[in-house]
Write an enzyme that holds these catalytic residues in place. Sequence first.
Site, PDB file in Angstrom:
ATOM      1  N   ASP A  21      -1.976  21.329  -8.480  1.00 45.26           N
ATOM      2  CA  ASP A  21      -3.001  21.318  -7.429  1.00 45.26           C
ATOM      3  C   ASP A  21      -4.339  20.823  -7.945  1.00 45.26           C
ATOM      4  O   ASP A  21      -5.089  20.149  -7.222  1.00 45.26           O
ATOM      5  CB  ASP A  21      -3.160  22.718  -6.828  1.00 45.26           C
ATOM      6  N   LYS A  42      10.764  31.266  -6.649  1.00 39.18           N
ATOM      7  CA  LYS A  42      10.482  32.696  -6.516  1.00 39.18           C
ATOM      8  C   LYS A  42       8.979  32.883  -6.402  1.00 39.18           C
ATOM      9  O   LYS A  42       8.255  32.835  -7.386  1.00 39.18           O
ATOM     10  CB  LYS A  42      11.018  33.477  -7.717  1.00 39.18           C
ATOM     11  N   SER A  66       8.948  31.913 -10.892  1.00 37.98           N
ATOM     12  CA  SER A  66       7.927  32.945 -10.850  1.00 37.98           C
ATOM     13  C   SER A  66       6.651  32.548 -11.602  1.00 37.98           C
ATOM     14  O   SER A  66       5.952  31.625 -11.190  1.00 37.98           O
ATOM     15  CB  SER A  66       8.511  34.256 -11.387  1.00 37.98           C
TER      16      SER A  66
END
Length: 436
Positions: free
Chosen positions: A314, A328, A303
């Site tokens: 990224d 999740k 999460s």
Amino acid sequence: MLHLSRLTSPALAIALALGAPLLHAAQPPAPAAAERDQGVLPLEELRTFAEVLDRIKAAYVEPLDDKTLLENAIKGMLSNLDPHSAYLDPKDFQELQESTSGEFGDLGIEVGMADGQLNVVSPIDDTPAAKAGIEAGDLIVRIDGQPTKGMSMLDAVDKMRGKPGSKLTLTLVRGDGKPFDVQLTRAVIKVKSVKSQMLEPGYGYLRITQFQVNSGEEVAKALANLKKENGGKRLDGLVLDLRNNPGGVLQSAVEVSDHFLKKGLIVYTKGRIANSELRFSADPADASEGVPLVVLINGGSASAAEIVAGALQDHKRAVLMGTDTFGKGSVQTVLPLNNDRALKLTTALYYTPNGRSIQAQGIQPDIKVERGKVTQEQAGANVREADLAGHLGNGNGGPEKPSNGAAKSTSKPQDEDYQLSQGLNLLKGLNVTRGL
């Protein structure tokens, strides 16, 4: 168990009608044909519901009242959506609020459901579960002898919680092994979400056990303290440990990511209702001062921890090391109801800056390093040149180093943690190659 007040037929109609504005907010009124399919309450199904209610009350082997049946119906409606949506009675709602504020009473296990089986997402540091050696991925097959197969996650959590000092036994299965019992003592869990220390001169370690309301602020303080311990100089490298971090508050994950980024998107969410579509971007301040960064992740990173790992990956701000994360990628919104009840409802999916949804897939590390334990060879009776009688000096003026003169080093976390030691070695290697 919470009891709802009795609903007569008119009251039931009013209660069901209250759902219509929510549906209309998500799905604006359409032409008449479409409205018949989407906007109008399904009367035939409502008649079936009322008939089932009457049949159960009349024919079930034991007498049941409307309050119990209606509460169970609500729970069933939520439990069949996804594993993370749930109806929270006052007790469950209070425990949820306590868990995000950092103090609550239980075993210190974050659990999940997979194929109807209760499993450990991650044990929380410094709790009874972690101290007992419970690991991410363990299956919980019994709680005090009662099988968990078919048990709802809320019921399982409720059974594991109890009076501090009381004991219970969990029967676990690890990997392909046989079931084994672990006895635990319940405790009031006071979670320190952020920990930090220096691993070696110039190299810091920052661990986030879970994302609480104040975790972003705590990370900023930890970074400042590490710099202070480093003589006020910028660190040569930092290991950010998100292993076995079950997640927590979305805003805290954004704040933590922002401490390591100067610009760009951190995370965005997409859902059906307007306020579920959010975008969070970094501001120009960089509390980490661009320090070389390695992030440790594993199957217990879930999460909010995956939001941080995905954003840093990224933006190529960090090297991710470890194993695949939990996966999740959904956002739960707590919607308060009357009388201290609430719905925990999945309202959106979140996406990394590059548009990746990690739902049921997880974040893959840049460098895969399996869990392991570092063992050091015992220093034998090796003889060095400096031990020999009449040896020549080296002429450099430096101190000689006989075998019996080596000072014993103080134990550090990386001495027994293979993934952490590999992260530290990577940071050192990056600094060496930059200097070439």
